[in-house]
Design an enzyme around this catalytic site. Structure first.
Site, PDB file in Angstrom:
ATOM      1  N   ASP A 176     -16.455  25.589 -40.587  1.00  0.00           N
ATOM      2  CA  ASP A 176     -16.195  25.141 -39.218  1.00  0.00           C
ATOM      3  C   ASP A 176     -14.688  25.202 -38.935  1.00  0.00           C
ATOM      4  O   ASP A 176     -13.876  24.799 -39.773  1.00  0.00           O
ATOM      5  CB  ASP A 176     -16.698  23.696 -39.077  1.00  0.00           C
ATOM      6  CG  ASP A 176     -16.680  23.205 -37.649  1.00  0.00           C
ATOM      7  OD1 ASP A 176     -17.369  23.811 -36.812  1.00  0.00           O
ATOM      8  OD2 ASP A 176     -15.979  22.206 -37.358  1.00  0.00           O
ATOM      9  N   GLU A 212     -15.976  30.466 -38.999  1.00  0.00           N
ATOM     10  CA  GLU A 212     -16.051  30.227 -37.557  1.00  0.00           C
ATOM     11  C   GLU A 212     -14.603  30.201 -37.077  1.00  0.00           C
ATOM     12  O   GLU A 212     -13.920  29.189 -37.152  1.00  0.00           O
ATOM     13  CB  GLU A 212     -16.735  28.892 -37.231  1.00  0.00           C
ATOM     14  CG  GLU A 212     -17.018  28.747 -35.743  1.00  0.00           C
ATOM     15  CD  GLU A 212     -16.423  27.524 -35.071  1.00  0.00           C
ATOM     16  OE1 GLU A 212     -16.663  27.345 -33.868  1.00  0.00           O
ATOM     17  OE2 GLU A 212     -15.712  26.742 -35.703  1.00  0.00           O
TER      18      GLU A 212
END
Ligand code: NOJ
Length: 534
Positions: free
Chosen positions: A214, A277
């Site tokens: 993330d 990401e």
């Protein structure tokens, strides 16, 4: 001030020899947004046991791996992306034993498991943040500006809207690029590095095959935390190097993680992967995250953001392939996820366009991400009442999009009425009444359904040798059409609003809409995609 866009050359580091099976290079990876996938205990919230029960469905769909969004102990201020304990499963989603069972059952079914890791920030309920002394070392605290320190330390804005700083009772301020409940970690502190290496090993020991990282572009901030000097910073994300995003320093973290993943994989005879990401301002800068000694894949957000336009799509496909070639990483393709408006709605052309876009994506070389429910042709739910919404960006006006609940509505599995087999109770967000026609049950076995389209395409993708990896070659096509060759097939895409006729290229293998073959010509509808055997 906005920083100049610089692109360090990837050239000095030549692609390393391929190790392991390379399973991820052409893998189709299905995103399970756990709380909305399948509920086993009737509390209206999806859980790990629910997901485990649906593995046969995923196997039959024909995917290679699943990516599970965060199911760790969390106050759920941001759908679990606010982690209070990285080594515990939140009771909402089950237990560690459930996680172990799910990983084992997935492996038994021949599916790999990728879990989310959230290293840019923790929850404000994390024990480190709760400790007044420790928190000052392991998070980003600064004195305020102004006579009494009443102003934030700089002008950075949260991705969810509003200032990226919150003042504490002690009078200093802490940084949170997302919600105030998500304080940013201080990656200048070696304790943070050591802790995350340990967390990665914890989940590797439980058997996972990889991590979706993330905010992989966010952990390192520019020295001195300089002002940006412009408002509306959310709009700059992905188009500029910012003092808090895409700093060159993040790559050292990814290199150390790659060593850890490779070392673990070598010792255990498997290949474990990292997926970034990362929002980078160019395809070239994105490629830096997947150099041979960094992560394996990065989400292709420029592709997700492309409009339904032949020139735009061709340009973004070429740019993606061109950028990945020098670093030897596969391109990835994604149309939807839990942060964006579902592509059936976003592309503006309804189900026809969504089906064509999916078939186009599945013909491209590299790895594909499918977001749960897109295989059912689910639209965005745009009429959720405010009182059911949970997305923090909705509550912080002028945020990133404010619509992230509409793509997170629980899946319809079966039956005529909500919750359509989602679980024995209700569903945490209300499902539309007309979703009875979109259930897995209603679509299974119907050759015209979107679910069967995905199944057929995924089956062909697996069976046609070389279709997943490699290159594509564009073929001449009339304006408004795209045509390219892949091993064993020619893919045509019509982005026109009307029927179009062209010389028959081969035998139709699969099509997103009915095609007519008349002697030597083919007629395809507008907003359609067809694979032709050649
Ligand atoms: C990206 C995740 O996909 C999103 O859901 C989350 O809000 C942010 N990162 C912050 O963790």
């Amino acid at each position: 001030m906005t920083q100049e866009l610089t692109t360090p050359s990837p050239a000095p580091r030549a692609p390393a020899p391929r190790r392991g099976s390379g399973w991820w290079r052409d893998a189709v990876i299905y995103q399970i947004y756990v709380r909305s996938f399948a509920d086993s205990d009737g509390d209206g919230i999806g859980d790990l046991r629910g997901a485990c029960g649906k593995l046969p469905y995923l196997k039959a769909l024909g995917v290679d791996a699943v990516w599970l969004t965060p199911f760790y102990a969390s106050p759920q201020a941001d759908g679990g992306y606010d982690v209070a304990d990285y080594r515990a499963v939140d009771p909402l989603f089950g237990s560690l034993d459930d996680a172990r069972d799910l990983i084992r059952a997935a492996h038994d079914a021949g599916l790999r498991v990728i879990v989310d890791i959230v290293p840019n920030h923790t929850s404000d309920r994390h024990p480190w943040f709760q400790d007044p002394e420790l928190s000052r070392q392991r998070y980003v605290f600064r004195p305020g500006k102004g006579e009494r320190g009443e102003l934030p330390p700089n002008d950075w804005e949260s991705v969810f809207g509003g200032p990226a700083w919150t003042r504490t009772e002690r009078g200093d301020w802490y940084l949170h690029l997302f919600a105030p409940e998500q304080p940013d970690l201080n990656w200048d502190n070696p304790d943070v590095h050591a802790e995350f290496a340990d967390i990665l090993r914890f989940w590797l020991d439980l058997g996972v095959d990889g991590f979706r990282v993330d905010v992989a572009h966010g952990m390192v901030k520019a020295p001195g935390l300089p002002d940006i000097g412009r408002g509306e910073q959310a709009k700059l994300i992905g188009s500029q190097v910012l003092p808090f995003f895409d700093q060159d320093g993040v790559h050292a973290i990814h290199r150390s993680w790659r060593q850890l993943l490779d070392g673990y994989g070598d010792a255990h005879g498997k290949e474990v992967v990292g997926v970034a990401e990362a929002w980078a301002p160019s395809a070239e800068r994105l490629a830096l995250y997947v150099r041979p000694d960094e992560l394996h894949q990065a989400f292709n957000f420029p592709y997700l953001n492309a409009t339904w336009d032949a020139a735009d799509l061709r340009a973004v496909i070429d740019a993606s392939l061109d950028a990945m070639r020098p670093v030897g990483a596969p391109a990835t393709w994604v149309l939807s996820n839990h942060d964006v408006v579902r592509h059936r709605t976003r592309l503006g052309g309804g189900l026809d366009r969504a089906r064509a876009a999916a078939l186009l994506m599945l013909a491209l070389p590299g790895s594909v991400y499918i977001y749960q429910g897109e295989e059912l042709g689910l639209p965005e739910v745009t009429d959720l009442p405010d009182h059911v919404r949970q997305d923090p960006s909705f509550f912080r006006a002028n945020g990133q999009d404010g619509f992230r609940d509409g793509c997170r509505v629980p899946l319809p599995w079966s039956g005529e009425l909500p919750p359509y087999g989602f679980g024995p109770g209700g569903s945490w967000l209300p499902q539309p009444a007309d979703w009875r026609r979109l259930t897995v049950e209603a679509q299974t076995g119907d050759p015209s359904s979107t679910l069967e389209l995905y199944r057929t395409a995924l089956d062909l993708r697996r069976r046609l040798p070389g279709l997943g990896d490699g290159e594509l070659s564009w073929q001449p096509a009339p304006k408004g059409l795209l045509a390219f060759r892949r091993p064993g097939l020619l893919c045509t895409v019509s982005l026109l609003p009307h029927l179009v006729e062209f010389p028959l290229p081969g035998r139709p293998l699969v099509s997103s809409a009915p095609v007519t073959v008349d002697g030597g010509s083919a007629v395809v509808p507008g907003d359609s995609c067809t694979w032709w055997a050649i």
